[in-house]
Motif scaffolding. Structure first.
Motif, mmCIF file in Angstrom:
data_model
loop_
_atom_site.group_PDB
_atom_site.id
_atom_site.type_symbol
_atom_site.label_atom_id
_atom_site.label_comp_id
_atom_site.label_asym_id
_atom_site.label_seq_id
_atom_site.Cartn_x
_atom_site.Cartn_y
_atom_site.Cartn_z
ATOM 1 N N GLU A 61 -0.315 -9.670 8.262
ATOM 2 C CA GLU A 61 0.916 -10.307 8.724
ATOM 3 C C GLU A 61 2.244 -9.911 7.828
ATOM 4 N N SER A 62 1.491 -9.431 6.407
ATOM 5 C CA SER A 62 2.607 -9.330 5.450
ATOM 6 C C SER A 62 3.430 -7.895 5.654
ATOM 7 N N LEU A 63 2.739 -7.118 6.425
ATOM 8 C CA LEU A 63 3.394 -5.997 6.930
ATOM 9 C C LEU A 63 4.147 -5.858 8.160
ATOM 10 N N HIS A 64 4.323 -7.106 8.590
ATOM 11 C CA HIS A 64 5.376 -7.226 9.845
ATOM 12 C C HIS A 64 6.519 -7.234 9.487
ATOM 13 N N THR A 65 7.115 -6.094 8.882
ATOM 14 C CA THR A 65 8.546 -5.978 8.378
ATOM 15 C C THR A 65 9.210 -4.646 9.291
ATOM 16 N N PRO A 66 10.450 -4.581 9.069
ATOM 17 C CA PRO A 66 11.186 -3.268 9.608
ATOM 18 C C PRO A 66 10.343 -2.005 9.513
ATOM 19 N N MET A 67 10.419 -1.716 8.038
ATOM 20 C CA MET A 67 9.810 -0.575 7.417
ATOM 21 C C MET A 67 8.395 -0.108 8.231
ATOM 22 N N TYR A 68 7.377 -1.354 8.365
ATOM 23 C CA TYR A 68 6.167 -1.092 8.544
ATOM 24 C C TYR A 68 5.902 -0.964 10.349
ATOM 25 N N MET A 69 6.921 -1.623 10.858
ATOM 26 C CA MET A 69 7.167 -1.456 12.348
ATOM 27 C C MET A 69 7.313 -0.305 12.882
ATOM 28 N N LEU A 70 8.351 0.447 12.122
ATOM 29 C CA LEU A 70 8.514 1.907 12.314
ATOM 30 C C LEU A 70 7.413 2.975 12.157
ATOM 31 N N ILE A 71 6.720 2.677 10.811
ATOM 32 C CA ILE A 71 5.461 3.481 10.680
ATOM 33 C C ILE A 71 4.448 3.246 11.754
ATOM 34 N N CYS A 72 4.169 2.010 12.260
ATOM 35 C CA CYS A 72 3.350 1.889 13.359
ATOM 36 C C CYS A 72 3.899 2.248 14.661
ATOM 37 N N SER A 73 4.938 2.364 14.986
ATOM 38 C CA SER A 73 5.665 3.153 16.129
ATOM 39 C C SER A 73 5.444 4.660 16.085
ATOM 40 N N ALA A 245 12.350 3.234 -5.513
ATOM 41 C CA ALA A 245 13.117 3.717 -4.402
ATOM 42 C C ALA A 245 12.775 4.984 -3.865
ATOM 43 N N PHE A 246 12.754 6.274 -5.071
ATOM 44 C CA PHE A 246 12.324 7.287 -4.680
ATOM 45 C C PHE A 246 10.913 7.703 -4.291
ATOM 46 N N SER A 247 9.982 6.787 -4.708
ATOM 47 C CA SER A 247 8.511 6.690 -3.897
ATOM 48 C C SER A 247 8.759 6.335 -2.612
ATOM 49 N N THR A 248 9.229 5.391 -2.194
ATOM 50 C CA THR A 248 9.455 5.020 -0.861
ATOM 51 C C THR A 248 10.381 6.055 0.109
ATOM 52 N N ILE A 298 -0.504 10.955 4.536
ATOM 53 C CA ILE A 298 0.808 10.832 3.661
ATOM 54 C C ILE A 298 0.985 9.231 3.460
ATOM 55 N N TYR A 299 0.920 8.376 4.305
ATOM 56 C CA TYR A 299 1.510 7.006 4.333
ATOM 57 C C TYR A 299 0.155 6.084 3.739
ATOM 58 N N CYS A 300 -1.166 6.630 3.834
ATOM 59 C CA CYS A 300 -2.102 5.818 3.173
ATOM 60 C C CYS A 300 -2.124 6.190 1.634
ATOM 61 N N LEU A 301 -1.948 7.419 1.528
ATOM 62 C CA LEU A 301 -2.110 7.749 -0.145
ATOM 63 C C LEU A 301 -1.032 7.545 -0.657
ATOM 64 N N ARG A 302 0.245 7.445 -0.237
ATOM 65 C CA ARG A 302 1.679 6.990 -1.032
ATOM 66 C C ARG A 302 2.139 5.740 -0.974
ATOM 67 N N THR A 303 1.611 5.151 0.188
ATOM 68 C CA THR A 303 2.188 3.994 0.149
ATOM 69 C C THR A 303 1.325 2.680 -0.476
ATOM 70 N N LYS A 304 1.808 2.150 -1.266
ATOM 71 C CA LYS A 304 0.638 1.210 -2.182
ATOM 72 C C LYS A 304 0.343 -0.060 -1.186
ATOM 73 N N ARG A 307 -2.326 0.858 1.264
ATOM 74 C CA ARG A 307 -3.652 1.221 0.676
ATOM 75 C C ARG A 307 -4.154 -0.359 0.250
ATOM 76 N N GLU A 308 -3.600 -1.179 -0.309
ATOM 77 C CA GLU A 308 -4.091 -2.391 -0.638
ATOM 78 C C GLU A 308 -4.462 -3.406 0.567
ATOM 79 N N SER A 309 -3.911 -3.076 1.769
ATOM 80 C CA SER A 309 -3.974 -3.875 2.964
ATOM 81 C C SER A 309 -5.370 -3.356 3.481
ATOM 82 N N PHE A 310 -5.591 -2.060 3.450
ATOM 83 C CA PHE A 310 -6.963 -1.533 3.954
ATOM 84 C C PHE A 310 -8.032 -1.840 3.190
ATOM 85 N N LEU A 311 -7.839 -1.897 1.834
ATOM 86 C CA LEU A 311 -8.861 -2.464 0.886
ATOM 87 C C LEU A 311 -9.239 -4.024 1.305
#
Length: 323
Positions: A61-73, A245-248, A298-304, A307-311
């Motif tokens: 549920e911590s990923l239920h934010t606009p950015m991750y909604m877009l990634i899920c879509s 900012a550059f990482s995101t 790309i998202y799994c390797l570069r989005t902390k 990765r943490e949610s997956f673990l």
């Protein structure tokens, strides 16, 4: 299958089904087995990677934010787009069953081009999300709520699927008198329309105009957004803030680059006369396979956070021991 032409209205299509040729230069069984294995493996990896992104989003549920909604879509889109073309391709390669009905061919054509357009719009929306988050952080929480982002996502999907409707309507109205051999691995606009026995000048111009508009307008907006984003990032005082900012943005730029470089490759292949038919077909296929295959990586390797949610998910399901 063709019906006799006697007594037929010249504006009536007499082709009842099309034949998917596949790669014209690789019609031997060994080549078909190789293509079957490669595309089946790619399809299974696409399903696995994107379903994993969706599963992580739903569970955390911590990923239920606009950015991750877009990634899920984007992950949902990356599942549906290959599913429109790859299953039929596998039937062609594995079982040599090449026939596709007239209606099914145009449905496939509509959804293929519509979903490509939807992905282009969605990437533009993701650029807007990053632009608002970095350039207007105080207004971001009120303007980019989950409800508002969901509305934007629906607009991207609906707008994308509406994009090819006019070219498809114009194509369906054309008379198809034969031959009915689609020199491609699936029904795309160029390969199908060239089989008509009528002038296709208007069809070609309309399709080209819409295609270029739906690709280059989002791309132009993305470039404009990132120019503003980079300018704003350099104003951030702390080096840690700039790095975050550059990482995101870097993750999103990688996804954008994969999509639009593939689209550029397809466009170039159709305009370089020395390009073989097989190369053009492969370029078109890669546009539908490479982005859905690479985006989850790309998202799994570069989005902390992912990765943490997956673990955490693996630990909750006792696949991994808790630390």
């Amino acid at each position: 299958m063709k019906i006799g032409m006697s007594g037929m209205n010249p504006n009536t299509s007499i082709v009842q089904e099309f034949i998917i040729v596949g790669f014209p230069g690789f019609q031997d069984q060994d080549s078909k087995k190789i293509f079957s294995g490669v595309f089946l493996s790619a399809y299974l990896l696409i399903l696995l990677g994107n379903l994993l992104i969706i599963f992580i989003f739903v569970k955390d549920e911590s990923l239920h934010t606009p950015m991750y909604m877009l990634i899920c879509s984007l992950a949902i889109l990356d599942i549906i787009l290959p599913s429109v073309i790859i299953p039929k391709m596998l039937v062609v390669f594995m079982f040599d069953y090449k026939a596709i009905s007239f209606v099914a061919c145009f449905i496939q054509l509509l959804f293929y081009h519509g979903l490509i357009t939807s992905e282009s719009f969605l990437l533009g929306l993701m650029a807007y999300d990053r632009y608002m988050a970095i350039c207007h952080p105080l207004h971001y929480p009120s303007l980019m709520t989950n409800t508002q982002v969901l509305k934007f996502i629906v607009c991207c999907w609906v707008g994308g699927l509406c994009g090819p409707i006019l070219p498809v309507i114009l194509a369906v109205r054309l008379p198809f008198c034969g031959p009915n051999m689609v020199v491609h691995c699936f029904c795309d606009h160029v390969s199908v329309v060239k089989l008509t026995c009528a002038d296709i000048t208007i069809n070609s111009y309309v399709a080209l105009t819409i295609s270029l508009s739906t690709l280059f307008i989002p791309l132009t907006y993305i470039l404009f957004s990132y120019i503003r984003i980079i300018h704003s990032v350099f104003k951030i005082a702390s080096s840690e803030g700039r790095l975050k900012a550059f990482s995101t943005c870097g993750t999103h730029l990688l996804v954008i680059s994969v999509f639009f470089l593939n689209a550029a490759g397809v466009s170039i292949s159709y305009r370089v006369s020395s390009t073989s038919v097989d190369m053009r077909i492969m370029a078109s296929l890669l546009q539908s396979i490479i982005p859905p295959l690479l985006n989850p990586i790309i998202y799994c390797l570069r989005t902390k956070e992912i990765r943490e949610s997956f673990l955490k998910t693996l630990q909750r399901t006792k696949i991994l021991p808790k630390r």
